[in-house]
Write a protein that holds these residues in place. Structure first.
Motif, PDB file in Angstrom:
ATOM      1  N   ASP A   1      54.793   8.202 -68.065  1.00 10.73           N
ATOM      2  CA  ASP A   1      53.790   7.436 -67.313  1.00 10.73           C
ATOM      3  C   ASP A   1      54.335   6.071 -66.921  1.00 10.73           C
ATOM      4  N   TRP A   2      54.998   5.427 -67.862  1.00 13.86           N
ATOM      5  CA  TRP A   2      55.594   4.113 -67.578  1.00 13.86           C
ATOM      6  C   TRP A   2      56.668   4.227 -66.499  1.00 13.86           C
ATOM      7  N   MET A   3      57.516   5.249 -66.583  1.00 12.08           N
ATOM      8  CA  MET A   3      58.565   5.437 -65.586  1.00 12.08           C
ATOM      9  C   MET A   3      57.975   5.637 -64.198  1.00 12.08           C
ATOM     10  N   ARG A   4      56.924   6.448 -64.110  1.00  8.65           N
ATOM     11  CA  ARG A   4      56.318   6.700 -62.799  1.00  8.65           C
ATOM     12  C   ARG A   4      55.680   5.434 -62.238  1.00  8.65           C
TER      13      ARG A   4
ATOM     14  N   ARG B   1      55.973   1.214 -58.305  1.00 10.58           N
ATOM     15  CA  ARG B   1      55.997  -0.222 -58.020  1.00 10.58           C
ATOM     16  C   ARG B   1      57.190  -0.585 -57.136  1.00 10.58           C
ATOM     17  N   ASN B   2      58.245   0.226 -57.216  1.00 14.57           N
ATOM     18  CA  ASN B   2      59.435   0.020 -56.384  1.00 14.57           C
ATOM     19  C   ASN B   2      59.400   0.859 -55.105  1.00 14.57           C
ATOM     20  N   GLY B   3      58.229   1.442 -54.805  1.00 13.02           N
ATOM     21  CA  GLY B   3      58.080   2.207 -53.580  1.00 13.02           C
ATOM     22  C   GLY B   3      58.653   3.606 -53.647  1.00 13.02           C
ATOM     23  N   LEU B   4      58.841   4.137 -54.866  1.00 14.58           N
ATOM     24  CA  LEU B   4      59.421   5.464 -55.034  1.00 14.58           C
ATOM     25  C   LEU B   4      58.390   6.422 -55.604  1.00 14.58           C
ATOM     26  N   ASP B   5      58.387   7.639 -55.088  1.00  9.57           N
ATOM     27  CA  ASP B   5      57.461   8.670 -55.561  1.00  9.57           C
ATOM     28  C   ASP B   5      58.263   9.941 -55.858  1.00  9.57           C
ATOM     29  N   PRO B   6      58.876  10.019 -57.038  1.00 10.57           N
ATOM     30  CA  PRO B   6      59.713  11.179 -57.360  1.00 10.57           C
ATOM     31  C   PRO B   6      58.908  12.458 -57.463  1.00 10.57           C
ATOM     32  N   LYS B   7      59.521  13.568 -57.088  1.00 10.99           N
ATOM     33  CA  LYS B   7      58.858  14.869 -57.188  1.00 10.99           C
ATOM     34  C   LYS B   7      58.534  15.199 -58.637  1.00 10.99           C
ATOM     35  N   LYS B   8      59.427  14.795 -59.535  1.00  7.95           N
ATOM     36  CA  LYS B   8      59.211  15.051 -60.953  1.00  7.95           C
ATOM     37  C   LYS B   8      60.030  14.067 -61.771  1.00  7.95           C
TER      38      LYS B   8
END
Length: 370
Positions: free
Chosen positions: A127-130, A135-142
């Motif tokens: 959760d913290w990593m996501r 916050r850095n504008g990144l939305d990883p798939k997983k």
């Protein structure tokens, strides 16, 4: 002037000056290669990959790395794996990643989860990593949590790559010292089909030193050079000093009962001042060999100046690190004060503290994970 000889594995120009750069070959072997013009020669890195299934990390020019990232954006059939160091997440994340890779999907793999205490909830870490990625504008798939060194949690990552990476080139990217090459080696050792391919195939590559490992579907698993970030503590310390700073075993919490007006030093790499609040316990999570010293806040500046070149090592005077810079924190819930690359200190709510690192590198705060 000696004629340039290229490695037939990665295409790098062979050299014997720097073992950490691409194309390295011991001087005696390079001399033999020059004497035998018809021989096919591998650099040391490709030789170890071909014969021992082992990828050696290599340092390259950041411009080359960025050019390689840009080339990924020109493809429409790639999967990118951004490997990050859980002990220096913010500084090992590549915030501009999405801009470089275009419409290609990417995942984030947090390495070194084995070093967190056993009672750590992996769901909270994810959760913290996501949140940080968003916050850095990144939305990883997983998001994945692994230990490359201990080969922990690899099955879910390998299954994902096998499914989502089918008929795609899979790029592993990351800053230096995050364990990217160790992770790839661990994946290769867990997949017998990849090991068979490595021992029978040549490795097409470029002078950017991107090692391309052939997959059974005609695509490649591609190991890219680690990008050097000046915001990473590891990029400023010698190998001997990193041995002292980087945890090798699960972090053993050390709790200090502090009153306002007391200071903790994490060798010379971190300083923690307790300014306001009720006396309480503050728990330090750092490498077991790292020297921690408690003193009065009123004596802290004098103590630092007196002992920064002996007790408070690392860093050494030769290291390229700036003066200590601080940041105030007033958490309203139990939180972790982050010293990127060194560790963290868990603090109670409703206190005022100030944390310092050389040049302010790696400072941050998050909701307590443990």
């Amino acid at each position: 002037m000696d004629e340039e000889i290229k490695c037939i594995g990665c295409g790098s120009t062979l050299q014997s000056e720097d073992p950490e750069k691409s194309g390295y070959l011991p001087a005696s072997a390079l001399k033999k290669a020059r004497e035998n013009e018809d021989s096919e020669v591998y650099c040391q890195r490709c030789f170890r990959l071909r014969h021992y299934n082992e990828i050696m990390p290599v340092k390259e020019n950041n411009d080359d790395f960025l050019a390689l990232l840009n080339s990924i954006g020109e493809k429409d059939n790639a999967l990118v794996v951004n490997v990050v160091d859980l002990f220096d997440f913010s500084n090992s994340l590549i915030p501009s990643l999405k801009r470089f890779i275009g419409k290609n999907e990417f995942v984030i793999v947090g390495n070194k989860i084995d070093l967190f205490p056993k009672n750590t909830k992996e769901s909270k870490v994810k959760d913290w990593m996501r949140q940080e990625a968003n916050r850095n504008g990144l939305d990883p798939k997983k998001i994945f949590l692994v230990s490359a060194a201990k080969k922990r949690n690899l099955d879910s990552l390998i299954d994902f790559l096998a499914k989502e990476g089918k008929n795609k080139d899979i790029y592993f990217v990351g800053t230096t010292n995050v364990g990217k090459s160790t992770l790839i080696n661990a994946i290769l050792s867990a997949r017998s089909d990849l090991k068979d391919l490595i021992t029978t195939s040549k490795f097409p590559g470029t002078t950017l030193d991107a090692i391309k490992i052939p997959l059974s579907d005609g695509h490649y698993l591609i190991d890219t050079p680690g990008i050097l970030s000046k915001n990473q503590l590891a990029s400023h310390l010698s190998g001997k000093e990193l041995e002292m700073v980087e945890p090798k075993k699960p972090l053993k919490p050390a709790t200090y009962q502090l009153k306002p007006g007391q200071t903790l030093f994490l060798a010379g790499l971190g300083r923690f001042d307790f300014l306001e609040g009720e006396p309480a316990g503050f728990t330090v999570y750092a490498a077991r060999d790292l020297y921690i010293h408690r003193t009065k806040l009123s004596n802290a500046d004098e103590f630092y100046q007196k002992h920064k070149d002996d007790l408070l090592l690392p860093p050494s005077p030769e290291d390229d690190l700036g003066e200590m810079k601080g940041q105030m924190f007033s958490p309203k819930e139990k939180s972790d004060i982050l010293f990127g690359g060194v560790g963290f200190i868990t603090v109670p709510k409703d206190v005022v503290v100030k944390a310092y690192t050389p040049d302010g590198i790696g400072l941050g705060i998050r909701r307590a994970l443990i």
